[in-house]
Design a protein around this motif. Structure first.
Motif, PDB file in Angstrom:
ATOM      1  N   GLY A 115       0.785  -1.223   0.000  1.00  0.00           N
ATOM      2  CA  GLY A 115       0.000   0.000   0.000  1.00  0.00           C
ATOM      3  C   GLY A 115       0.813   1.267   0.000  1.00  0.00           C
ATOM      4  N   ALA A 116       1.930   1.269   0.762  1.00  0.00           N
ATOM      5  CA  ALA A 116       2.744   2.485   0.849  1.00  0.00           C
ATOM      6  C   ALA A 116       3.706   2.628  -0.312  1.00  0.00           C
ATOM      7  N   SER A 117       3.967   1.534  -1.029  1.00  0.00           N
ATOM      8  CA  SER A 117       5.027   1.574  -2.033  1.00  0.00           C
ATOM      9  C   SER A 117       4.606   2.235  -3.331  1.00  0.00           C
ATOM     10  N   LEU A 118       3.313   2.204  -3.688  1.00  0.00           N
ATOM     11  CA  LEU A 118       2.862   2.861  -4.906  1.00  0.00           C
ATOM     12  C   LEU A 118       1.659   3.761  -4.621  1.00  0.00           C
ATOM     13  N   ALA A 119       0.580   3.185  -4.088  1.00  0.00           N
ATOM     14  CA  ALA A 119      -0.614   3.990  -3.809  1.00  0.00           C
ATOM     15  C   ALA A 119      -0.282   5.124  -2.846  1.00  0.00           C
ATOM     16  N   GLY A 120       0.551   4.840  -1.831  1.00  0.00           N
ATOM     17  CA  GLY A 120       0.925   5.866  -0.863  1.00  0.00           C
ATOM     18  C   GLY A 120       1.738   6.981  -1.483  1.00  0.00           C
ATOM     19  N   VAL A 121       2.655   6.640  -2.379  1.00  0.00           N
ATOM     20  CA  VAL A 121       3.485   7.655  -3.034  1.00  0.00           C
ATOM     21  C   VAL A 121       2.615   8.544  -3.924  1.00  0.00           C
ATOM     22  N   ILE A 122       1.660   7.926  -4.623  1.00  0.00           N
ATOM     23  CA  ILE A 122       0.730   8.712  -5.446  1.00  0.00           C
ATOM     24  C   ILE A 122      -0.054   9.688  -4.566  1.00  0.00           C
ATOM     25  N   ALA A 123      -0.555   9.192  -3.434  1.00  0.00           N
ATOM     26  CA  ALA A 123      -1.329  10.042  -2.525  1.00  0.00           C
ATOM     27  C   ALA A 123      -0.483  11.206  -2.024  1.00  0.00           C
ATOM     28  N   LYS A 124       0.761  10.927  -1.675  1.00  0.00           N
ATOM     29  CA  LYS A 124       1.645  11.973  -1.161  1.00  0.00           C
ATOM     30  C   LYS A 124       1.864  13.064  -2.206  1.00  0.00           C
ATOM     31  N   GLN A 125       2.128  12.681  -3.436  1.00  0.00           N
ATOM     32  CA  GLN A 125       2.376  13.668  -4.490  1.00  0.00           C
ATOM     33  C   GLN A 125       1.102  14.441  -4.834  1.00  0.00           C
ATOM     34  N   MET A 126      -0.053  13.791  -4.764  1.00  0.00           N
ATOM     35  CA  MET A 126      -1.306  14.493  -5.012  1.00  0.00           C
ATOM     36  C   MET A 126      -1.610  15.498  -3.910  1.00  0.00           C
ATOM     37  N   LEU A 127      -1.318  15.141  -2.654  1.00  0.00           N
ATOM     38  CA  LEU A 127      -1.501  16.081  -1.546  1.00  0.00           C
ATOM     39  C   LEU A 127      -0.580  17.284  -1.709  1.00  0.00           C
ATOM     40  N   ASP A 128       0.670  17.042  -2.087  1.00  0.00           N
ATOM     41  CA  ASP A 128       1.595  18.149  -2.325  1.00  0.00           C
ATOM     42  C   ASP A 128       1.037  19.079  -3.404  1.00  0.00           C
ATOM     43  N   ALA A 129       0.516  18.489  -4.487  1.00  0.00           N
ATOM     44  CA  ALA A 129      -0.020  19.295  -5.589  1.00  0.00           C
ATOM     45  C   ALA A 129      -1.196  20.134  -5.119  1.00  0.00           C
ATOM     46  N   TYR A 130      -2.043  19.547  -4.277  1.00  0.00           N
ATOM     47  CA  TYR A 130      -3.210  20.280  -3.772  1.00  0.00           C
ATOM     48  C   TYR A 130      -2.772  21.469  -2.913  1.00  0.00           C
ATOM     49  N   PHE A 131      -1.888  21.237  -1.946  1.00  0.00           N
ATOM     50  CA  PHE A 131      -1.485  22.313  -1.030  1.00  0.00           C
ATOM     51  C   PHE A 131      -0.663  23.382  -1.745  1.00  0.00           C
ATOM     52  N   ASP A 132       0.129  22.985  -2.748  1.00  0.00           N
ATOM     53  CA  ASP A 132       0.872  23.983  -3.531  1.00  0.00           C
ATOM     54  C   ASP A 132      -0.089  24.865  -4.324  1.00  0.00           C
ATOM     55  N   GLU A 133      -1.112  24.262  -4.892  1.00  0.00           N
ATOM     56  CA  GLU A 133      -2.077  25.042  -5.669  1.00  0.00           C
ATOM     57  C   GLU A 133      -2.862  25.999  -4.783  1.00  0.00           C
ATOM     58  N   HIS A 134      -3.151  25.573  -3.564  1.00  0.00           N
ATOM     59  CA  HIS A 134      -3.930  26.409  -2.651  1.00  0.00           C
ATOM     60  C   HIS A 134      -3.048  27.303  -1.776  1.00  0.00           C
ATOM     61  N   HIS A 135      -1.770  27.368  -2.120  1.00  0.00           N
ATOM     62  CA  HIS A 135      -0.829  28.288  -1.462  1.00  0.00           C
ATOM     63  C   HIS A 135      -0.892  28.158   0.058  1.00  0.00           C
ATOM     64  N   ALA A 136      -0.890  26.901   0.502  1.00  0.00           N
ATOM     65  CA  ALA A 136      -0.896  26.651   1.941  1.00  0.00           C
ATOM     66  C   ALA A 136       0.327  27.294   2.573  1.00  0.00           C
ATOM     67  N   SER A 137       0.124  27.918   3.708  1.00  0.00           N
ATOM     68  CA  SER A 137       1.205  28.670   4.352  1.00  0.00           C
ATOM     69  C   SER A 137       2.387  27.788   4.732  1.00  0.00           C
ATOM     70  N   PHE A 138       2.132  26.493   4.932  1.00  0.00           N
ATOM     71  CA  PHE A 138       3.213  25.604   5.342  1.00  0.00           C
ATOM     72  C   PHE A 138       4.005  25.054   4.148  1.00  0.00           C
ATOM     73  N   MET A 139       3.554  25.341   2.920  1.00  0.00           N
ATOM     74  CA  MET A 139       4.283  24.891   1.733  1.00  0.00           C
ATOM     75  C   MET A 139       5.255  25.985   1.287  1.00  0.00           C
ATOM     76  N   PRO A 140       6.444  25.609   0.825  1.00  0.00           N
ATOM     77  CA  PRO A 140       7.407  26.625   0.353  1.00  0.00           C
ATOM     78  C   PRO A 140       6.811  27.447  -0.793  1.00  0.00           C
ATOM     79  N   LYS A 141       6.921  28.756  -0.694  1.00  0.00           N
ATOM     80  CA  LYS A 141       6.347  29.618  -1.730  1.00  0.00           C
ATOM     81  C   LYS A 141       6.923  29.324  -3.113  1.00  0.00           C
ATOM     82  N   SER A 142       8.143  28.847  -3.127  1.00  0.00           N
ATOM     83  CA  SER A 142       8.781  28.541  -4.418  1.00  0.00           C
ATOM     84  C   SER A 142       8.077  27.395  -5.143  1.00  0.00           C
ATOM     85  N   ASP A 143       7.276  26.615  -4.393  1.00  0.00           N
ATOM     86  CA  ASP A 143       6.565  25.485  -4.993  1.00  0.00           C
ATOM     87  C   ASP A 143       5.112  25.806  -5.326  1.00  0.00           C
ATOM     88  N   TRP A 144       4.661  26.976  -4.942  1.00  0.00           N
ATOM     89  CA  TRP A 144       3.262  27.323  -5.188  1.00  0.00           C
ATOM     90  C   TRP A 144       2.957  27.321  -6.686  1.00  0.00           C
TER      91      TRP A 144
END
Length: 687
Positions: free
Chosen positions: A640-669
């Motif tokens: 579960g963590a080896s593929l599905a988990g990695v996909i979930a992690k990258q999708m969460l990063d994409a979501y928070f970067d798009e929504h300019h979450a304060s905890f995400m580096p501005k360079s990644d927004w």
């Protein structure tokens, strides 16, 4: 005073006026004489030969927008030449039509005849789209020589982003003999109208489809001139709709899923995958990925499907795996089962069990995954390391099978009498409690997502007589026990154990995402949905107009459980990602600036006769103020963590970067725009 000069001036003005009037009338008479005598024959000939044609005018279909106001589906106008296919047309007649029209349409007679005879289900067969004025004039002038051929004005559906959310959007198609009674006879559609066949196009057909009208054309055969006179009545365009789907996030997610699948050594074994992200506050679908992807334009561009496209479609691309493919969820069900055990008194937050790496149920031995030995475990640690032995016991205790251990097979209560009576009573009741607990979370029933053809989940039981798994009817069992106190079956207590770890159930990714959202909301169940707003045909999400209607969040229930129990489960799911080396997703989010509650699932399945694992991952984030919940399922993807988990992690990063979450580096927004590179991205490159 002398008034004579004034009278003379007045008379002069009157004479001038009369002179102008006389000259004007004289000019009109002379012009009329010229028109009648010199040009009369020409105009009378034009009047006699000019043909008035009433062309059915199909309405413009409503446009589909994403959450950020970007167009996902639109219409372009088109004058088409079609063959009415209401009755059987003799082959000789079709050959004559093909021979006569082919040079006009720049086709060969053979190809045109093939077009007219290949698909006999459509009531109107398109012969030419975006017909030129000269082609239209020819058909009108030679209508007596071209039986069943007519001109229609319609719209061609286009999906500007290709396969972006292709299965979600669906596509439109022609009215056929099979559905004519639904549309033409019942709702007064024109046979030339296109209707939603799958996806959102089908689900919101009545909203997107407008009302047909008639357009009057004049055709002068002598000059080939075609002019529009007017419409009576005019066609009325359909309403526009806006989805909760985020086009930018969807594009990111589809590339993430494809790229990670391509990196797998066994990528040939992975034939499908799906991922769903939901808004925890509203239930809105932010992203819904179904691999392999689908380009709806293939069905609407008027071109025949190529051999390469047909082979690709046969791989299952038309299936929306997020709602139409159910698989074993594996250990992702353990939080729900733990809550059920608490509520039924089978366990408590203070319960500890020893995991020796194996467990006997009668003479059946069940092992811990990879022969791990976890030792003494409390419920939080059992979730974090995903102990199978611990959750075997959850199922067994619910079914009143006691005494199983690494050396003893256990037994049923003496008060049950015979083993068969135990199966019919305490075993069935325990299995019902286990499965009903999952059902309450949305695991089993259809979620009600606003898409057609969603399927529900299934529960199973091992039948010792047939030596095979059979579907278990939860509702029938509950009804029988309520009525008679028993539910006759040929099961085995091993099904209680297997059900405890998610090996006797099958759910869809949408059901798992809804379950994750319910956990994030401490048991409050929300209806997942794609529709957000409806606008009039002249309004859009970006022109400041007020929508006709807006979706209101629907609370569909509450899964009971104490605040303390939900807090324990939240902590346990957090330790899945932070609980040290034995935690199943430890390290996955180590460098993430946000905290995640998650549960991995690794279910044993078979694909093409080969034993493999279903990689499953559910999560929500941020931990203490959840915004999104999601589920990813990759049959053949391994742990579960080896593929599905990695996909979930990258999708969460994409979501928070798009929504300019304060905890995400501005360079990644990032912005909310669908990436300009999407068209050329790997996920949009199809045969």
């Amino acid at each position: 005073m002398n008034n004579k000069p004034k009278k003379l001036k007045k008379m002069l003005r009157i004479n001038v006026v009369y002179s102008i009037i006389f000259l004007s009338f004289t000019g009109l008479v002379l012009r009329a004489a010229y028109v009648e005598i010199a040009k009369g024959p020409t105009f009378r000939n034009a009047e006699v030969n000019t043909q008035f044609v009433k062309v059915a005018e199909t309405p413009q279909r409503g446009w589909i927008y994403d959450a950020n106001g970007q167009v996902l589906a639109w219409d372009t106008p088109s004058d088409n030449i079609v063959l009415d296919n209401f009755t059987v047309i003799p082959s000789k007649t079709l050959h004559n039509i093909a021979n006569q029209l082919a040079p006009v349409l720049n086709e060969t007679p053979q190809k045109l005849y093939h077009t007219m005879t290949t698909d006999k289900t459509d009531l109107q067969i398109p012969l030419a789209t975006n017909a030129t004025k000269s082609q239209i004039a020819y058909v009108v002038e030679h209508n007596s020589d071209l039986p069943n051929v007519e001109i229609t004005q319609t719209y061609q559906r286009q999906y500007p982003e290709g396969d972006l959310a292709g299965q979600v959007l669906g596509y439109v198609g022609s009215i056929t003999a099979q559905n004519k009674s639904t549309y033409v006879d019942k709702d007064h559609y024109l046979v030339s109208q296109k209707v939603g066949i799958t996806g959102i196009e089908q689900e919101y057909e009545s909203t997107l489809q407008g009302k047909a009208g008639d357009e009057m054309l004049t055709v002068d055969p002598s000059t080939g001139t075609v002019q529009t006179v007017g419409s009576a009545p005019p066609a009325l365009a359909g309403d526009n709709i806006q989805l909760t789907l985020d086009g930018h996030l969807q594009a990111q997610a589809q590339n993430i899923v494809l790229n990670l699948i391509k990196q797998q050594n066994n990528q040939g074994l992975i034939t499908n995958a799906s991922a769903v992200m939901l808004n925890v506050k509203t239930g809105g679908v932010l992203s819904m990925v179904s691999y392999p992807y689908l380009n709806p334009n293939w069905f609407t561009d008027g071109k025949p499907i190529t051999t390469a496209q047909a082979n690709y479609l046969n791989s299952g691309a038309e299936v929306n795996n997020a709602i139409q493919d159910r698989q074993n969820p594996g250990s992702t069900v353990k939080p729900a089962n733990l809550l059920t055990a608490f509520k039924q008194g089978a366990m408590s937050p203070a319960t500890t069990l020893y995991d020796a790496g194996r467990l006997f149920i009668g003479t059946t031995q069940l092992n811990e995954d990879m022969n791990m030995v976890f030792g003494e475990l409390d419920p939080i640690r059992a979730i974090a390391v995903s102990s199978d032995v611990f959750f075997y016991q959850v199922g067994l205790r619910l079914g009143k099978w006691f005494g199983s251990s690494a050396s003893s097979g256990g037994t049923y209560p003496p008060s049950d009498g015979s083993y068969q009576h135990y199966l019919n009573t305490d075993f069935a009741k325990g299995l019902n409690e286990l499965y009903q607990g999952e059902w309450d979370f949305g695991l089993g029933p259809k979620t009600g997502i606003d898409l057609p053809n969603e399927i529900g989940g299934q529960f199973y039981i091992y039948n010792t007589q047939t030596q095979s798994a059979q579907q278990y009817n939860l509702q029938a069992s509950e009804a029988s026990i309520k009525k008679t106190g028993e539910y006759p079956n040929n099961g085995t207590p091993a099904s209680l154990a297997e059900g405890g770890i998610g090996q006797e159930q099958e759910f869809t990714t949408m059901q798992l995402a809804t379950y994750a959202m319910t956990l994030a909301n401490n048991g409050k169940k929300l209806q997942p949905h794609l529709l957000d707003k409806v606008y009039n045909s002249s309004d859009t999400p970006t022109n400041g107009a007020k929508p006709v209607s807006t979706y209101k969040t629907k609370v569909t229930g509450q899964v009971s459980g104490s605040a303390q129990d939900y807090a324990l489960i939240r902590q346990a799911m957090y330790e899945v990602t932070t609980g040290g080396g034995d935690a199943t997703a430890n390290g996955l989010f180590t460098n993430s600036p946000y905290q995640v509650a998650a549960k991995t699932g690794t279910a044993q399945i078979t694909i093409h006769g080969q034993k493999t694992d279903n990689s499953v991952f559910i999560c929500y984030a941020p931990l203490n103020n959840p915004q999104v919940a999601m589920a990813v399922m990759i049959p053949g993807g391994g742990y579960g963590a080896s593929l599905a988990g990695v996909i979930a992690k990258q999708m969460l990063d994409a979501y928070f970067d798009e929504h300019h979450a304060s905890f995400m580096p501005k360079s990644d927004w990032t912005s909310t725009q669908i990436p300009s590179s999407w068209t050329s991205s790997p996920a949009n490159q199809l045969p």
